[in-house]
Design a protein around this motif. Structure first.
Motif, PDB file in Angstrom:
ATOM      1  N   THR A   1       0.912  -1.409  -0.158  1.00 25.72           N
ATOM      2  CA  THR A   1      -0.392   0.058   0.160  1.00 25.72           C
ATOM      3  C   THR A   1       0.789   1.049  -0.199  1.00 25.72           C
ATOM      4  O   THR A   1       0.378   2.354  -0.697  1.00 25.72           O
ATOM      5  CB  THR A   1      -1.533  -0.072   0.698  1.00 25.72           C
ATOM      6  N   ALA A   2       1.950   1.221   0.187  1.00 19.36           N
ATOM      7  CA  ALA A   2       3.297   2.473   0.162  1.00 19.36           C
ATOM      8  C   ALA A   2       3.523   2.845  -0.926  1.00 19.36           C
ATOM      9  O   ALA A   2       2.796   2.491  -2.478  1.00 19.36           O
ATOM     10  CB  ALA A   2       4.644   1.742   0.999  1.00 19.36           C
ATOM     11  N   PRO A   3       3.455   4.075  -1.088  1.00 20.71           N
ATOM     12  CA  PRO A   3       3.576   4.945  -2.416  1.00 20.71           C
ATOM     13  C   PRO A   3       5.371   4.396  -3.343  1.00 20.71           C
ATOM     14  O   PRO A   3       5.370   4.689  -4.812  1.00 20.71           O
ATOM     15  CB  PRO A   3       3.599   6.298  -2.172  1.00 20.71           C
ATOM     16  N   ILE A   4       5.696   3.919  -2.355  1.00 20.59           N
ATOM     17  CA  ILE A   4       7.036   3.908  -3.309  1.00 20.59           C
ATOM     18  C   ILE A   4       7.758   2.100  -3.593  1.00 20.59           C
ATOM     19  O   ILE A   4       7.173   1.132  -3.310  1.00 20.59           O
ATOM     20  CB  ILE A   4       8.063   3.165  -1.639  1.00 20.59           C
ATOM     21  N   LYS A   5       7.228   2.454  -4.669  1.00 17.44           N
ATOM     22  CA  LYS A   5       7.345   1.123  -6.002  1.00 17.44           C
ATOM     23  C   LYS A   5       9.116   1.265  -6.796  1.00 17.44           C
ATOM     24  O   LYS A   5       8.469   0.008  -7.359  1.00 17.44           O
ATOM     25  CB  LYS A   5       6.580   1.893  -7.336  1.00 17.44           C
ATOM     26  N   SER A   6       9.713   1.694  -6.324  1.00 13.57           N
ATOM     27  CA  SER A   6      11.744   1.371  -6.898  1.00 13.57           C
ATOM     28  C   SER A   6      12.254   2.439  -5.861  1.00 13.57           C
ATOM     29  O   SER A   6      11.889   3.247  -5.216  1.00 13.57           O
ATOM     30  CB  SER A   6      10.838   2.086  -8.930  1.00 13.57           C
ATOM     31  N   LEU A   7      13.520   2.849  -7.105  1.00 12.91           N
ATOM     32  CA  LEU A   7      14.579   2.968  -5.935  1.00 12.91           C
ATOM     33  C   LEU A   7      14.896   4.587  -6.540  1.00 12.91           C
ATOM     34  O   LEU A   7      14.572   5.747  -5.583  1.00 12.91           O
ATOM     35  CB  LEU A   7      16.144   2.272  -6.981  1.00 12.91           C
ATOM     36  N   GLN A   8      14.028   4.795  -7.046  1.00 12.73           N
ATOM     37  CA  GLN A   8      13.709   6.529  -8.294  1.00 12.73           C
ATOM     38  C   GLN A   8      12.901   6.780  -7.480  1.00 12.73           C
ATOM     39  O   GLN A   8      13.135   7.788  -6.981  1.00 12.73           O
ATOM     40  CB  GLN A   8      13.490   6.534  -9.325  1.00 12.73           C
ATOM     41  N   ASP A   9      12.147   5.786  -6.742  1.00 12.51           N
ATOM     42  CA  ASP A   9      10.743   6.394  -6.012  1.00 12.51           C
ATOM     43  C   ASP A   9      11.307   7.538  -4.684  1.00 12.51           C
ATOM     44  O   ASP A   9      11.662   8.397  -4.024  1.00 12.51           O
ATOM     45  CB  ASP A   9       9.439   6.210  -5.621  1.00 12.51           C
ATOM     46  N   VAL A  10      12.610   6.145  -4.226  1.00  4.76           N
ATOM     47  CA  VAL A  10      13.383   6.627  -2.907  1.00  4.76           C
ATOM     48  C   VAL A  10      14.137   8.345  -2.830  1.00  4.76           C
ATOM     49  O   VAL A  10      14.157   8.881  -1.963  1.00  4.76           O
ATOM     50  CB  VAL A  10      13.518   5.378  -1.660  1.00  4.76           C
ATOM     51  N   LEU A  11      14.652   8.782  -3.914  1.00  6.96           N
ATOM     52  CA  LEU A  11      15.375  10.271  -4.908  1.00  6.96           C
ATOM     53  C   LEU A  11      14.561  10.964  -4.482  1.00  6.96           C
ATOM     54  O   LEU A  11      15.031  11.825  -4.315  1.00  6.96           O
ATOM     55  CB  LEU A  11      15.594   9.806  -5.467  1.00  6.96           C
ATOM     56  N   LYS A  12      12.864  10.594  -4.848  1.00 10.29           N
ATOM     57  CA  LYS A  12      12.205  11.724  -4.482  1.00 10.29           C
ATOM     58  C   LYS A  12      10.690  11.831  -2.989  1.00 10.29           C
ATOM     59  O   LYS A  12      10.379  12.706  -3.058  1.00 10.29           O
ATOM     60  CB  LYS A  12      11.099  11.649  -5.644  1.00 10.29           C
ATOM     61  N   GLU A  13      10.764  10.682  -2.877  1.00 16.19           N
ATOM     62  CA  GLU A  13       9.422  10.392  -1.972  1.00 16.19           C
ATOM     63  C   GLU A  13      10.455  10.188  -0.703  1.00 16.19           C
ATOM     64  O   GLU A  13      11.173   8.882  -0.398  1.00 16.19           O
ATOM     65  CB  GLU A  13       8.484   9.138  -1.972  1.00 16.19           C
ATOM     66  N   THR A  14       9.248  10.666   0.983  1.00 15.92           N
ATOM     67  CA  THR A  14      10.291   9.513   1.923  1.00 15.92           C
ATOM     68  C   THR A  14       9.522   7.954   2.248  1.00 15.92           C
ATOM     69  O   THR A  14       8.762   7.948   1.909  1.00 15.92           O
ATOM     70  CB  THR A  14       9.865  10.884   2.810  1.00 15.92           C
ATOM     71  N   PHE A  15      10.930   7.513   2.571  1.00 13.78           N
ATOM     72  CA  PHE A  15      10.248   6.263   2.679  1.00 13.78           C
ATOM     73  C   PHE A  15      10.510   5.811   4.330  1.00 13.78           C
ATOM     74  O   PHE A  15      11.566   5.945   4.572  1.00 13.78           O
ATOM     75  CB  PHE A  15      10.956   5.325   1.721  1.00 13.78           C
ATOM     76  N   VAL A  16       9.594   5.050   5.081  1.00 20.32           N
ATOM     77  CA  VAL A  16       9.450   5.074   6.796  1.00 20.32           C
ATOM     78  C   VAL A  16       9.492   3.331   6.331  1.00 20.32           C
ATOM     79  O   VAL A  16       9.050   2.712   6.169  1.00 20.32           O
ATOM     80  CB  VAL A  16       8.264   5.444   7.200  1.00 20.32           C
ATOM     81  N   VAL A  17      11.600   3.576   7.254  1.00 20.81           N
ATOM     82  CA  VAL A  17      11.209   1.924   6.684  1.00 20.81           C
ATOM     83  C   VAL A  17      11.975   1.631   8.490  1.00 20.81           C
ATOM     84  O   VAL A  17      12.554   2.790   9.008  1.00 20.81           O
ATOM     85  CB  VAL A  17      12.493   1.375   6.339  1.00 20.81           C
ATOM     86  N   GLY A  18      11.568   0.303   9.153  1.00 20.62           N
ATOM     87  CA  GLY A  18      11.970  -0.062  10.599  1.00 20.62           C
ATOM     88  C   GLY A  18      13.458  -0.995  10.328  1.00 20.62           C
ATOM     89  O   GLY A  18      13.818  -1.046   9.555  1.00 20.62           O
ATOM     90  N   SER A  19      13.835  -0.767  11.758  1.00 20.72           N
ATOM     91  CA  SER A  19      15.282  -0.992  11.371  1.00 20.72           C
ATOM     92  C   SER A  19      15.520  -1.573  13.284  1.00 20.72           C
ATOM     93  O   SER A  19      14.976  -1.257  13.980  1.00 20.72           O
ATOM     94  CB  SER A  19      16.571   0.117  11.204  1.00 20.72           C
ATOM     95  N   GLN A  20      16.471  -2.565  13.735  1.00 20.08           N
ATOM     96  CA  GLN A  20      16.502  -2.794  14.994  1.00 20.08           C
ATOM     97  C   GLN A  20      17.620  -1.865  15.716  1.00 20.08           C
ATOM     98  O   GLN A  20      17.366  -1.089  16.719  1.00 20.08           O
ATOM     99  CB  GLN A  20      17.797  -4.163  14.723  1.00 20.08           C
ATOM    100  N   ALA A  21      18.353  -0.749  15.030  1.00 16.65           N
ATOM    101  CA  ALA A  21      19.377  -0.279  15.990  1.00 16.65           C
ATOM    102  C   ALA A  21      20.741  -0.134  15.019  1.00 16.65           C
ATOM    103  O   ALA A  21      20.905  -0.934  13.406  1.00 16.65           O
ATOM    104  CB  ALA A  21      19.964  -1.286  17.154  1.00 16.65           C
ATOM    105  N   PRO A  22      21.408   1.209  15.192  1.00 13.02           N
ATOM    106  CA  PRO A  22      22.388   1.443  14.431  1.00 13.02           C
ATOM    107  C   PRO A  22      23.656   0.840  14.629  1.00 13.02           C
ATOM    108  O   PRO A  22      23.571  -0.502  15.578  1.00 13.02           O
ATOM    109  CB  PRO A  22      23.094   3.025  14.664  1.00 13.02           C
ATOM    110  N   GLY A  23      24.477   0.408  13.634  1.00 11.31           N
ATOM    111  CA  GLY A  23      24.904  -1.486  12.883  1.00 11.31           C
ATOM    112  C   GLY A  23      24.590  -2.145  12.603  1.00 11.31           C
ATOM    113  O   GLY A  23      25.314  -2.844  12.544  1.00 11.31           O
ATOM    114  N   SER A  24      23.127  -2.004  12.839  1.00 16.42           N
ATOM    115  CA  SER A  24      22.378  -3.180  11.956  1.00 16.42           C
ATOM    116  C   SER A  24      22.695  -2.540  10.189  1.00 16.42           C
ATOM    117  O   SER A  24      22.554  -1.832   9.644  1.00 16.42           O
ATOM    118  CB  SER A  24      21.142  -3.560  11.876  1.00 16.42           C
TER     119      SER A  24
END
Length: 341
Positions: free
Chosen positions: A138-161
């Motif tokens: 359901t997210a608007p991001i569909k390609s790497l080029q989209d990540v250059l233009k639109e905010t992509f909120v991603v989950g992470s465990q911690a810095p270092g991962s």
């Protein structure tokens, strides 16, 4: 020389140990317990693999000790790694299973790392890793080029991962618009957050983990893979672009390679420093044998985990080479990571 030939020679090497040394190793381990301590939460790909290794490696260690697996999470495996380096048993009865980013922490996160990876006893790696960038349907991001233009909120465990560090550096090097949310204990928690709408996806999670834990999502097209963090494309993803291809300058390429080298470490295992050489050799050969054990292979196949191992000697050599990375490249990557913490 082909990998199979090298591995075969290493497996034979244990037989070259003096008989007395082999007997001493078997006598030491007989009746003992070996602990594998995983620096990542239960349910992660690292944890799943460590538990499979734990079920099979004991029969290949001289003396056939019992093997138990536990978890000590925190700070991208730094909590576990620091503890084993400082106070872990140095007799060959403790093995650490960290994030693949752990060996580069002294370069990239020196404030968190209180260990020298060149002094650890590297037992081996269960799999070279390919990191997938994937997004909820359901997210608007569909390609790497989209990540250059639109905010992509991603989950992470911690810095270092990889889930944190790769998008953090991509933001600086390429101008991507990742927004990184840290604090998820393991990848399954990130997947729950995707379903709840807290995050849109993951910037960098092992492709084998994606297949093992969300295979149904891939089939049902609930997630789509839009990029790969790797030195080369995974054979199953020939049409998915590499993030490395966005690098244009030599400095960008070197910086990306410093990040991507952890994927060669893959799913690594180590002992604290100063384990007696005969016991470290025995653990390495037991690990190699486990990687080729039919029972282990059958379980990894059922769990949809890939097996592309490295010997302990190969891991040790790669770590020594990585620690010699030019300081200006290290600074560029560190500054990029720090900007997102």
């Amino acid at each position: 020389m082909k990998r199979a030939t090298i591995l075969g020679m290493l497996l034979l090497a244990v037989g070259a140990l003096p008989v007395a040394a082999q007997d001493d190793v078997a006598a030491f381990y007989a009746g003992k317990q070996v602990r594998i301590i995983v620096g990542i939460g239960v349910g992660s790909g690292y944890d799943t693999t460590a538990r499979l290794v734990g079920r099979h490696i004991g029969k290949h260690i001289p003396g056939k000790p019992d093997v138990i697996v536990s978890n000590q999470t925190g700070a991208g495996s730094a909590t576990m790694s620091n503890a084993l380096y400082a106070a872990g048993a140095r007799d060959g009865t403790v093995i650490g299973a960290p994030f693949n980013g752990m060996p580069t922490m002294p370069l990239l996160q020196p404030e968190a790392a209180r260990f020298d990876p060149t002094k650890l006893g590297w037992v081996g790696s269960a799999n070279r890793a390919y990191q997938a960038t994937y997004v909820w349907h359901t997210a608007p991001i569909k390609s790497l080029q989209d990540v250059l233009k639109e905010t992509f909120v991603v989950g992470s465990q911690a810095p270092g991962s990889s889930q944190h560090d790769y998008p953090a550096v991509a933001n600086v090097l390429f101008g991507t618009k990742f927004k990184i949310i840290n604090g998820y204990e393991a990848t399954p928690k990130i997947h729950l957050a995707m379903e709840r709408g807290e995050v849109m996806g993951s910037a960098a999670t092992s492709y084998s983990t994606v297949k093992a834990t969300t295979g149904d999502w891939l089939k049902e097209k609930k997630i789509s893979i839009i990029g790969q963090f790797a030195l080369k494309k995974h054979p199953e993803l020939p049409d998915v672009p590499l993030w490395l291809d966005l690098a244009r300058t030599e400095q960008q390429k070197l910086a990306m390679r410093l990040l991507l080298v952890r994927l060669e470490f893959g799913v690594p295992y180590f002992t604290p420093p100063d384990v007696p050489p005969a016991r470290l050799t025995a653990l390495r050969r037991a690990f190699d044998a486990t990687m080729n054990d039919p029972g282990y292979r059958a379980e990894t196949e059922r769990a949809k985990l890939e097996v592309d191992p490295m010997t302990g000697e190969e891991v040790q050599k790669l770590i020594t080479e990585t620690m010699a990375t030019p300081p200006d490249v290290v600074k560029l990557v560190r500054d990029a990571m720090a900007a997102q913490q």
